[in-house]
Design a protein around this motif. Structure first.
Motif, PDB file in Angstrom:
ATOM      1  N   THR A  34       0.917  -1.103   0.003  1.00 42.50           N
ATOM      2  CA  THR A  34      -0.023  -0.581  -0.001  1.00 42.50           C
ATOM      3  C   THR A  34       1.095   1.347  -0.251  1.00 42.50           C
ATOM      4  OG1 THR A  34      -0.080  -0.079   2.055  1.00 42.50           O
ATOM      5  CG2 THR A  34      -1.635  -1.077   1.119  1.00 42.50           C
ATOM      6  N   ALA A  35       0.586   2.728  -0.152  1.00 43.44           N
ATOM      7  CA  ALA A  35       1.142   3.982  -0.503  1.00 43.44           C
ATOM      8  C   ALA A  35       1.948   3.999   1.369  1.00 43.44           C
ATOM      9  CB  ALA A  35       0.249   5.073  -0.256  1.00 43.44           C
ATOM     10  N   GLY A  36       1.843   3.768   2.389  1.00 43.15           N
ATOM     11  CA  GLY A  36       2.078   3.735   3.003  1.00 43.15           C
ATOM     12  C   GLY A  36       3.072   2.836   3.438  1.00 43.15           C
ATOM     13  N   GLU A  37       3.086   1.860   3.063  1.00 43.02           N
ATOM     14  CA  GLU A  37       4.530   0.132   3.342  1.00 43.02           C
ATOM     15  C   GLU A  37       5.077   0.175   2.300  1.00 43.02           C
ATOM     16  OE1 GLU A  37       2.155  -4.139   3.846  1.00 43.02           O
ATOM     17  OE2 GLU A  37       0.978  -2.260   4.983  1.00 43.02           O
ATOM     18  N   ALA A  38       6.089  -0.387   3.264  1.00 45.89           N
ATOM     19  CA  ALA A  38       7.160  -0.662   1.993  1.00 45.89           C
ATOM     20  C   ALA A  38       7.326  -2.388   1.921  1.00 45.89           C
ATOM     21  CB  ALA A  38       8.471  -0.078   2.248  1.00 45.89           C
ATOM     22  N   ALA A  39       7.433  -3.282   1.355  1.00 47.64           N
ATOM     23  CA  ALA A  39       7.447  -4.277   0.904  1.00 47.64           C
ATOM     24  C   ALA A  39       8.488  -4.482   0.469  1.00 47.64           C
ATOM     25  CB  ALA A  39       6.187  -4.633   0.447  1.00 47.64           C
ATOM     26  N   VAL A  40       9.630  -4.791   0.903  1.00 53.19           N
ATOM     27  CA  VAL A  40      11.288  -4.774   0.647  1.00 53.19           C
ATOM     28  C   VAL A  40      11.876  -5.564   1.278  1.00 53.19           C
ATOM     29  CG1 VAL A  40      13.505  -4.025  -0.046  1.00 53.19           C
ATOM     30  CG2 VAL A  40      11.352  -1.707   0.367  1.00 53.19           C
ATOM     31  N   GLU A  41      11.850  -6.605  -0.343  1.00 51.57           N
ATOM     32  CA  GLU A  41      13.301  -8.086   0.694  1.00 51.57           C
ATOM     33  C   GLU A  41      14.305  -7.723   0.057  1.00 51.57           C
ATOM     34  OE1 GLU A  41      11.554 -11.509  -2.082  1.00 51.57           O
ATOM     35  OE2 GLU A  41       9.645 -10.807  -1.785  1.00 51.57           O
ATOM     36  N   LYS A  42      15.185  -8.248   0.696  1.00 51.81           N
ATOM     37  CA  LYS A  42      16.713  -8.655   0.989  1.00 51.81           C
ATOM     38  C   LYS A  42      17.204  -9.528  -0.003  1.00 51.81           C
ATOM     39  CE  LYS A  42      18.366  -5.481   4.147  1.00 51.81           C
ATOM     40  NZ  LYS A  42      20.084  -4.898   4.961  1.00 51.81           N
ATOM     41  N   PRO A  43      17.918 -10.145  -0.744  1.00 54.61           N
ATOM     42  CA  PRO A  43      18.308 -10.579  -1.516  1.00 54.61           C
ATOM     43  C   PRO A  43      19.223 -11.361  -1.188  1.00 54.61           C
ATOM     44  CG  PRO A  43      17.931  -8.835  -3.510  1.00 54.61           C
ATOM     45  CD  PRO A  43      17.341  -7.970  -2.104  1.00 54.61           C
ATOM     46  N   GLU A  44      19.753 -12.231  -1.443  1.00 56.17           N
ATOM     47  CA  GLU A  44      21.280 -12.634  -0.922  1.00 56.17           C
ATOM     48  C   GLU A  44      21.792 -12.342  -1.271  1.00 56.17           C
ATOM     49  OE1 GLU A  44      21.513 -15.731   1.690  1.00 56.17           O
ATOM     50  OE2 GLU A  44      18.745 -15.850   1.630  1.00 56.17           O
ATOM     51  N   GLY A  45      23.023 -11.860  -0.747  1.00 57.26           N
ATOM     52  CA  GLY A  45      24.627 -11.478  -0.746  1.00 57.26           C
ATOM     53  C   GLY A  45      24.372  -9.743  -1.425  1.00 57.26           C
ATOM     54  N   ILE A  46      22.950  -9.286  -1.131  1.00 53.31           N
ATOM     55  CA  ILE A  46      22.782  -7.801  -1.172  1.00 53.31           C
ATOM     56  C   ILE A  46      24.319  -6.572  -0.885  1.00 53.31           C
ATOM     57  CG2 ILE A  46      21.285  -6.448  -0.075  1.00 53.31           C
ATOM     58  CD1 ILE A  46      21.346  -5.454  -3.233  1.00 53.31           C
ATOM     59  N   ASN A  49      27.676  -7.264  -2.724  1.00 59.20           N
ATOM     60  CA  ASN A  49      27.578  -6.614  -3.554  1.00 59.20           C
ATOM     61  C   ASN A  49      27.613  -5.243  -3.563  1.00 59.20           C
ATOM     62  OD1 ASN A  49      27.214  -8.843  -5.177  1.00 59.20           O
ATOM     63  ND2 ASN A  49      24.905  -8.543  -5.109  1.00 59.20           N
ATOM     64  N   LEU A  50      27.074  -4.379  -2.891  1.00 59.27           N
ATOM     65  CA  LEU A  50      27.022  -3.456  -1.884  1.00 59.27           C
ATOM     66  C   LEU A  50      28.286  -2.812  -2.610  1.00 59.27           C
ATOM     67  CD1 LEU A  50      23.538  -2.454  -0.084  1.00 59.27           C
ATOM     68  CD2 LEU A  50      24.272  -1.610  -2.908  1.00 59.27           C
ATOM     69  N   LYS A  51      28.858  -3.480  -0.869  1.00 58.82           N
ATOM     70  CA  LYS A  51      30.686  -3.000  -0.910  1.00 58.82           C
ATOM     71  C   LYS A  51      30.617  -3.565  -1.557  1.00 58.82           C
ATOM     72  CE  LYS A  51      30.223  -4.836   4.007  1.00 58.82           C
ATOM     73  NZ  LYS A  51      30.775  -5.712   4.697  1.00 58.82           N
ATOM     74  N   ASP A  52      31.079  -4.344  -3.370  1.00 59.61           N
ATOM     75  CA  ASP A  52      31.902  -5.027  -3.941  1.00 59.61           C
ATOM     76  C   ASP A  52      32.072  -3.613  -5.033  1.00 59.61           C
ATOM     77  OD1 ASP A  52      33.262  -6.900  -3.399  1.00 59.61           O
ATOM     78  OD2 ASP A  52      32.284  -7.629  -4.221  1.00 59.61           O
ATOM     79  N   ALA A  53      30.780  -2.892  -5.396  1.00 61.74           N
ATOM     80  CA  ALA A  53      30.563  -1.553  -6.182  1.00 61.74           C
ATOM     81  C   ALA A  53      30.698  -0.429  -5.785  1.00 61.74           C
ATOM     82  CB  ALA A  53      28.972  -1.418  -5.617  1.00 61.74           C
ATOM     83  N   LYS A  54      30.731  -0.173  -4.434  1.00 55.03           N
ATOM     84  CA  LYS A  54      31.653   1.297  -3.332  1.00 55.03           C
ATOM     85  C   LYS A  54      32.833   1.045  -4.080  1.00 55.03           C
ATOM     86  CE  LYS A  54      31.744   3.711   0.512  1.00 55.03           C
ATOM     87  NZ  LYS A  54      31.779   3.156   2.159  1.00 55.03           N
ATOM     88  N   ALA A  55      32.952  -0.058  -3.566  1.00 53.59           N
ATOM     89  CA  ALA A  55      35.530  -0.473  -3.900  1.00 53.59           C
ATOM     90  C   ALA A  55      35.035  -0.122  -5.286  1.00 53.59           C
ATOM     91  CB  ALA A  55      35.670  -2.013  -3.817  1.00 53.59           C
TER      92      ALA A  55
END
Length: 85
Positions: A34-46, A49-55
């Motif tokens: 719904t509008a105020g609800e965030a349905a965010v799933e954290k995939p495996e290894g995110i 991946n973010l650390k690798d992208a930052k580097a």
């Protein structure tokens, strides 16, 4: 900057796109959040991946910055491009 805006306005007036924004309502929503609800799933290894992208970004960004600020002027100095006065 102003000339590009003027060109865009003239071209838009000559040949408008006439987009139907009501057709966007027909686009299917993929989740049931719904509008105020965030349905965010954290995939495996995110996190990794973010650390690798930052580097990657830091390495190339800082390397390019160092090259532009130090390397390029040194190359121009060796080539004799800079004036003495």
């Amino acid at each position: 900057i102003g000339s590009s805006a003027l060109i865009h306005m003239v071209c838009s007036l000559i040949r408008p796109q006439n987009y139907d924004f009501k057709s966007m309502a027909a686009i299917q929503v993929l989740d049931d959040a719904t509008a105020g609800e965030a349905a965010v799933e954290k995939p495996e290894g995110i996190e990794q991946n973010l650390k690798d992208a930052k580097a990657w970004i830091l390495k190339r960004g800082l390397g390019f910055t160092a090259f532009v600020l130090v390397g390029w002027p040194l190359l121009c100095l060796c080539a004799g491009v800079f004036s003495k006065g």
